[in-house]
Design a protein around this motif. Structure first.
Motif, PDB file in Angstrom:
ATOM      1  N   THR A   1       0.681  -0.911   0.014  1.00 24.69           N
ATOM      2  CA  THR A   1      -0.071   0.084   0.015  1.00 24.69           C
ATOM      3  C   THR A   1       0.842   1.294  -0.062  1.00 24.69           C
ATOM      4  O   THR A   1       0.388   2.285  -0.095  1.00 24.69           O
ATOM      5  CB  THR A   1      -0.799  -0.020   1.267  1.00 24.69           C
TER       6      THR A   1
ATOM      7  N   GLN B   1       0.541   3.825  -3.180  1.00 20.85           N
ATOM      8  CA  GLN B   1      -0.854   4.466  -3.161  1.00 20.85           C
ATOM      9  C   GLN B   1      -0.927   5.534  -2.042  1.00 20.85           C
ATOM     10  O   GLN B   1      -1.173   6.846  -2.260  1.00 20.85           O
ATOM     11  CB  GLN B   1      -1.737   3.569  -3.360  1.00 20.85           C
ATOM     12  N   ARG B   2      -0.684   5.368  -0.662  1.00 19.89           N
ATOM     13  CA  ARG B   2      -0.764   6.134   0.253  1.00 19.89           C
ATOM     14  C   ARG B   2       0.239   7.436   0.277  1.00 19.89           C
ATOM     15  O   ARG B   2       0.030   8.503   0.449  1.00 19.89           O
ATOM     16  CB  ARG B   2      -0.505   5.551   1.686  1.00 19.89           C
ATOM     17  N   TRP B   3       1.536   7.000  -0.439  1.00 21.69           N
ATOM     18  CA  TRP B   3       2.734   8.304  -0.439  1.00 21.69           C
ATOM     19  C   TRP B   3       1.990   8.987  -1.588  1.00 21.69           C
ATOM     20  O   TRP B   3       2.078  10.177  -1.397  1.00 21.69           O
ATOM     21  CB  TRP B   3       3.825   7.487  -0.834  1.00 21.69           C
TER      22      TRP B   3
ATOM     23  N   GLU C   1      -0.972   9.707  -2.477  1.00 23.72           N
ATOM     24  CA  GLU C   1      -2.176  10.287  -1.931  1.00 23.72           C
ATOM     25  C   GLU C   1      -1.577  11.650  -1.132  1.00 23.72           C
ATOM     26  O   GLU C   1      -2.550  12.466  -1.130  1.00 23.72           O
ATOM     27  CB  GLU C   1      -3.007   9.470  -1.219  1.00 23.72           C
TER      28      GLU C   1
ATOM     29  N   HIS D   1       0.846   6.390  10.236  1.00 23.39           N
ATOM     30  CA  HIS D   1       1.069   7.158   8.819  1.00 23.39           C
ATOM     31  C   HIS D   1       2.156   6.489   7.965  1.00 23.39           C
ATOM     32  O   HIS D   1       3.178   5.969   8.439  1.00 23.39           O
ATOM     33  CB  HIS D   1       1.561   8.511   9.169  1.00 23.39           C
ATOM     34  N   VAL D   2       2.088   6.782   6.636  1.00 19.62           N
ATOM     35  CA  VAL D   2       2.780   6.174   5.787  1.00 19.62           C
ATOM     36  C   VAL D   2       4.010   6.446   5.880  1.00 19.62           C
ATOM     37  O   VAL D   2       5.334   5.936   5.850  1.00 19.62           O
ATOM     38  CB  VAL D   2       2.468   6.299   4.190  1.00 19.62           C
TER      39      VAL D   2
END
Ligand SMILES: NCCCNCCCCCS
Ligand SMILES: [Zn+2]
Length: 343
Positions: A73, A76-78, A80, A104-105
């Protein structure tokens, strides 16, 4: 010898790594695999096949689930967060800082990374899982009775531990393959790491076990990456005591010193009674490697292959390091051809 290869490796193409105090273009590039594949074909080493998909189960036999989910993930989280540059950590969970996994990422990136040379990009997950499938497809061949196979794995794996990435590695291809060999009935498996850098990840994964023997010949961590593991007094722990052998050699060591260490390692593998051998084949021991400091010449890699063949074990080669891109193909294929010539 059969080669397993996937074009998905191209999806791992980091832009920069922080090295020696400055951001430089990544040394671990797609061209490395292209050059090896070209040499495999040009030297007519044997058939080249694509990997079979194996899913996440074999990965989870070796790696921590939280780490695997993070890798799945992270990009995608980065992105975002509005970031389109490579995901690299900005600090580490160092001594006496809380060891809890951040939510948190950004924090997880720091928690699950060993260094800032292993960029996570849009294609990392796909490339790293395909690299595992390449190694596992090679293991399948040994399980099926074949004598040897070459897993042209990229990204490499030997610096990836149970729960962290580093040294250009995300999943430990060689360790996952060794575990698959164990899961398919081979009782004792040896993993021999001949890369210039200590296989800290592989050691981490098998350190407490006596069914997988880990041996590594590498640049002395007193001066060489990864600095914090790879000393000769690391011999395994608990059940695993006596099943871990490190052969650190001073940077600049000569070829005969290197081969003496290899002979000592091969002797331990024979004593262990291994039923299969997984070789973490890094060729950054090459005299012209840009980030390493051993002296092996291209012809020496033929000798390496021949020495490995003398063990007469089913052998899976997994590509690790090697950053002199021009000669990498001949250096790698010399090991494989040297092995074949003595098989
Ligand atoms: N000054 C050398 C820094 C090395 N940085 C990472 C090396 C990873 C090797 C993987 S085989
Ligand atoms: Zn290396």
């Amino acid at each position: 010898m059969l080669t397993i290869y996937s074009d998905s490796h191209r999806l791992q193409h980091g832009r920069s790594e922080l090295i020696d105090g400055t951001l430089k273009p990544c040394f671990e590039t797609p061209s490395r695999a292209d050059m090896v594949l070209a040499a495999v074909r040009q030297r007519d080493l044997g058939d080249v096949v694509h990997p079979r998909r194996h899913g996440l189960e074999p990965i989870l036999r070796v790696h921590d689930e939280g780490y695997v989910r993070f890798l799945e993930t992270a990009w995608q989280r980065w992105s975002e967060m509005g970031r389109d540059y490579d995901a690299l950590p900005k600090m580490w969970q160092i001594r006496r800082l809380r060891e809890a996994v951040p939510e948190h990422v950004e924090g997880q990136l720091c928690y699950y990374s060993m260094d800032c040379g292993t960029p996570i990009t849009a294609g990392t997950w796909q490339a790293a899982t395909a690299s595992v499938d390449v190694a596992l497809t090679g293991a399948d061949r040994l399980i099926g009775g074949e004598r040897a196979a070459f897993a042209l794995t990229r990204p490499p794996g030997h610096h990836a531990a149970r729960d962290y990435c580093g040294g250009y590695c995300f999943f430990n291809n060689a360790a996952i393959a060794a575990q698959a060999l164990r899961d398919h009935g081979m009782h004792r498996v040896a993993v021999l790491d001949v890369d210039y850098h200590h296989g800290n990840g592989t050691q981490d994964i098998f350190y407490h076990r006596s069914d997988v023997l880990f041996l590594s010949i590498h640049g002395d961590p007193r001066t060489e990456y990864p600095f914090f593991l790879g000393f000769a007094d690391e011999k395994g722990d608990g059940e695993g005591l006596g099943y871990n052998f490190n052969f650190p050699l001073a940077a600049g060591s000569c070829v005969s010193t290197w081969f003496f260490a290899l002979d000592c390692a091969l002797e331990q593998i024979a004593r262990f009674g291994a039923e299969a051998l997984v070789v973490s084949l890094g060729v950054d021991t090459f005299e012209g490697d840009p980030i390493s400091r051993f002296q092996l010449g291209t012809p020496d890699f033929v000798t390496l292959g021949a020495r490995l063949a003398a063990l007469k074990l089913p052998t899976l080669f997994c590509l690790e390091g090697g950053y002199a891109v021009g000669p990498i193909g001949d250096n790698v294929v010399n090991v494989l051809a040297g092995f074949e010539a003595r098989s």
